[in-house]
Design an enzyme around this catalytic site. Sequence first.
Site, PDB file in Angstrom:
ATOM      1  N   SER A   1      10.901   5.697  15.781  1.00  0.00           N
ATOM      2  CA  SER A   1       9.675   5.338  16.500  1.00  0.00           C
ATOM      3  C   SER A   1      10.072   4.972  17.914  1.00  0.00           C
ATOM      4  O   SER A   1      10.673   3.922  18.137  1.00  0.00           O
ATOM      5  CB  SER A   1       9.010   4.140  15.817  1.00  0.00           C
ATOM      6  N   LEU A   2       9.748   5.838  18.850  1.00  0.00           N
ATOM      7  CA  LEU A   2      10.233   5.644  20.224  1.00  0.00           C
ATOM      8  C   LEU A   2       9.185   4.919  21.065  1.00  0.00           C
ATOM      9  O   LEU A   2       9.417   3.827  21.552  1.00  0.00           O
ATOM     10  CB  LEU A   2      10.584   7.014  20.815  1.00  0.00           C
ATOM     11  N   HIS A   3       8.071   5.568  21.278  1.00  0.00           N
ATOM     12  CA  HIS A   3       6.885   4.996  21.911  1.00  0.00           C
ATOM     13  C   HIS A   3       7.004   4.652  23.394  1.00  0.00           C
ATOM     14  O   HIS A   3       5.988   4.382  24.050  1.00  0.00           O
ATOM     15  CB  HIS A   3       6.353   3.780  21.136  1.00  0.00           C
TER      16      HIS A   3
ATOM     17  N   GLY B   1       6.773  -1.956   6.532  1.00  0.00           N
ATOM     18  CA  GLY B   1       8.158  -2.426   6.517  1.00  0.00           C
ATOM     19  C   GLY B   1       9.086  -1.600   7.370  1.00  0.00           C
ATOM     20  O   GLY B   1       8.776  -0.479   7.753  1.00  0.00           O
ATOM     21  N   GLU B   2      10.233  -2.209   7.695  1.00  0.00           N
ATOM     22  CA  GLU B   2      11.267  -1.506   8.467  1.00  0.00           C
ATOM     23  C   GLU B   2      12.368  -1.099   7.470  1.00  0.00           C
ATOM     24  O   GLU B   2      13.091  -1.955   6.944  1.00  0.00           O
ATOM     25  CB  GLU B   2      11.814  -2.441   9.556  1.00  0.00           C
TER      26      GLU B   2
ATOM     27  N   CYS C   1      -1.224   5.707  10.084  1.00  0.00           N
ATOM     28  CA  CYS C   1      -0.082   4.990  10.651  1.00  0.00           C
ATOM     29  C   CYS C   1      -0.571   3.756  11.384  1.00  0.00           C
ATOM     30  O   CYS C   1      -1.521   3.817  12.153  1.00  0.00           O
ATOM     31  CB  CYS C   1       0.655   5.829  11.694  1.00  0.00           C
TER      32      CYS C   1
ATOM     33  N   GLU D   1       0.830  -1.204   0.000  1.00  0.00           N
ATOM     34  CA  GLU D   1       0.000   0.000   0.000  1.00  0.00           C
ATOM     35  C   GLU D   1       0.866   1.257   0.000  1.00  0.00           C
ATOM     36  O   GLU D   1       1.942   1.296   0.591  1.00  0.00           O
ATOM     37  CB  GLU D   1      -0.918  -0.001   1.222  1.00  0.00           C
TER      38      GLU D   1
ATOM     39  N   CYS E   1       0.896  -2.489  15.912  1.00  0.00           N
ATOM     40  CA  CYS E   1       0.916  -2.136  14.490  1.00  0.00           C
ATOM     41  C   CYS E   1       0.333  -3.244  13.613  1.00  0.00           C
ATOM     42  O   CYS E   1       0.678  -4.415  13.786  1.00  0.00           O
ATOM     43  CB  CYS E   1       2.357  -1.863  14.077  1.00  0.00           C
TER      44      CYS E   1
ATOM     45  N   SER F   1      11.662   6.568   8.586  1.00  0.00           N
ATOM     46  CA  SER F   1      11.325   6.257   9.983  1.00  0.00           C
ATOM     47  C   SER F   1      11.758   4.836  10.316  1.00  0.00           C
ATOM     48  O   SER F   1      11.399   3.884   9.631  1.00  0.00           O
ATOM     49  CB  SER F   1       9.813   6.388  10.172  1.00  0.00           C
TER      50      SER F   1
ATOM     51  N   CYS G   1       5.999  -5.167  16.094  1.00  0.00           N
ATOM     52  CA  CYS G   1       5.539  -4.226  17.126  1.00  0.00           C
ATOM     53  C   CYS G   1       4.071  -4.535  17.431  1.00  0.00           C
ATOM     54  O   CYS G   1       3.270  -4.724  16.500  1.00  0.00           O
ATOM     55  CB  CYS G   1       5.690  -2.787  16.653  1.00  0.00           C
TER      56      CYS G   1
HETATM   57  N1  SAH Z   1       8.650   0.614  10.374  1.00  0.00           N
HETATM   58  C1  SAH Z   1       8.951   1.968  10.547  1.00  0.00           C
HETATM   59  C2  SAH Z   1       8.146   2.874   9.648  1.00  0.00           C
HETATM   60  C3  SAH Z   1       6.704   2.555   9.405  1.00  0.00           C
HETATM   61  S1  SAH Z   1       5.576   2.703  10.727  1.00  0.00           S
HETATM   62  C4  SAH Z   1       8.799   2.384  11.978  1.00  0.00           C
HETATM   63  O1  SAH Z   1       8.264   1.618  12.758  1.00  0.00           O
HETATM   64  O2  SAH Z   1       9.250   3.470  12.315  1.00  0.00           O
HETATM   65  C5  SAH Z   1       5.122   4.436  10.783  1.00  0.00           C
HETATM   66  C6  SAH Z   1       4.775   4.911  12.190  1.00  0.00           C
HETATM   67  O3  SAH Z   1       3.464   4.463  12.592  1.00  0.00           O
HETATM   68  C7  SAH Z   1       5.732   4.375  13.246  1.00  0.00           C
HETATM   69  O4  SAH Z   1       6.124   5.392  14.130  1.00  0.00           O
HETATM   70  C8  SAH Z   1       4.867   3.368  13.946  1.00  0.00           C
HETATM   71  O5  SAH Z   1       5.337   3.058  15.219  1.00  0.00           O
HETATM   72  C9  SAH Z   1       3.519   4.023  13.936  1.00  0.00           C
HETATM   73  N2  SAH Z   1       2.393   3.158  14.263  1.00  0.00           N
HETATM   74  C10 SAH Z   1       2.330   1.811  14.250  1.00  0.00           C
HETATM   75  N3  SAH Z   1       1.118   1.377  14.666  1.00  0.00           N
HETATM   76  C11 SAH Z   1       0.400   2.483  14.954  1.00  0.00           C
HETATM   77  C12 SAH Z   1      -0.934   2.702  15.413  1.00  0.00           C
HETATM   78  N4  SAH Z   1      -1.768   1.702  15.674  1.00  0.00           N
HETATM   79  N5  SAH Z   1      -1.325   3.984  15.576  1.00  0.00           N
HETATM   80  C13 SAH Z   1      -0.507   5.013  15.284  1.00  0.00           C
HETATM   81  N6  SAH Z   1       0.752   4.870  14.845  1.00  0.00           N
HETATM   82  C14 SAH Z   1       1.202   3.609  14.688  1.00  0.00           C
HETATM   83 FE1  SF4 Z   2       6.976  -1.922  13.930  1.00  0.00          FE
HETATM   84 FE2  SF4 Z   2       7.150  -0.133  11.939  1.00  0.00          FE
HETATM   85 FE3  SF4 Z   2       7.130  -2.773  11.391  1.00  0.00          FE
HETATM   86 FE4  SF4 Z   2       4.906  -1.584  12.257  1.00  0.00          FE
HETATM   87  S1  SF4 Z   2       5.955  -1.195  10.327  1.00  0.00           S
HETATM   88  S2  SF4 Z   2       5.766  -3.564  12.979  1.00  0.00           S
HETATM   89  S3  SF4 Z   2       5.728  -0.054  13.689  1.00  0.00           S
HETATM   90  S4  SF4 Z   2       8.699  -1.666  12.557  1.00  0.00           S
END
Ligand code: SAH
Ligand code: SF4
Length: 335
Positions: free
Chosen positions: A204-206, A149-150, A323, A82, A109, A181, A106
Amino acid sequence: MTRAALERWFTERGENPAKAAILFQRLYQQDMRSFEELPFSARVKSALAESFTLSLPETAARTGDDLTEKLLLKLPGGDFVETVLMRQKYGDSVCISTQVGCAMGCVFCQSGRLTKRRSLTAGEMVAQVLKIRRELGAKLHSVTVMGIGEPFDNFSAVADFCAIAADYKGLALGEKHITVSTSGILPGIKAWAELPHPCSLAVSLHAADNELRSRLMPINRIYPVAEVIAAAADFAERHNRRVTLEYVMLSGVNDSPEQAQQLAELIGFCKRFYVNIIPCNGNDSGFAQSSRERIMAFYDVLKKNGVSVTMRREFGGGISAACGQLSSDFQGGRV
Ligand code: SAH
Ligand code: SF4
């Protein structure tokens, strides 16, 4: 292929490497559809046609609302990814995917619930941008590498994509208008800092707490949060750039004022950081959105501690394009 690689391709064939710049401009700035359009000899044009393809993936589905459009693209070989277009006040922004699925797992996600099938090539990433531009008439202002993807699990293809997108002969977006990211792949952040002209970085810290972050993001068990933050600060200082720290607000999990204080203490040493608070978007993961009051209280603690903080404007929640909602599971009907 980056312009530098294409220059080598021409040189190896005894051709003037400056042809690479002409090809790049036609392709990325004039939407060239066939090598026949190039002002080159028939021999060069047929060598190009034998080595490369200009075809873009098919659109399998398209959904949209006022500000957001999402394309589900079918890649050669049958995988789906997508890509999202967001119409911002300052211009159009495209969010691209870098892998089919994601291996990071994660827990909040949607993409993390898929298994990783494969990494995309730089060409497949560029194709997502071209497809959005051609099909939706986007006026490109910026690209976020924040789809499925990462990115640093696919480092060299992502670096090549960024070089093509930033190149003033290519998509001409400039490094600062492209943001990659990462979930915190430490060697990737360090290698990104070694690039001569890296694009912008977001992490992505969280969670500031190491143990909580390990529960939310399994990658933290390998690369602990303190080391990730140190590497991100080093990148920021070396390249004189701001670094975004994304923080998704998960109700009752990471959104208390005490956790905001802990975050301020972890990152306060580097003034080039800024926190981007993201409301949690609905998916199948079972996490709930923090209340508005809770988000505001968190925001206030960061502000009082002198941390720069913004709140992400949400796009596409209603069409599963926000996201954490992207999926490449066409079979499952999550389009
Ligand atoms: N994989 C990379 C980039 C894609 S994710 C990463 O994790 O950074 C893009 C952003 O969306 C990341 O910061 C991710 O943590 C966040 N994200 C994942 N699940 C989410 C959700 N349910 N609500 C809001 N943001 C989310
Ligand atoms: Fe984690 Fe980013 Fe992969 Fe989602 S897309 S599982 S937030 S690394």
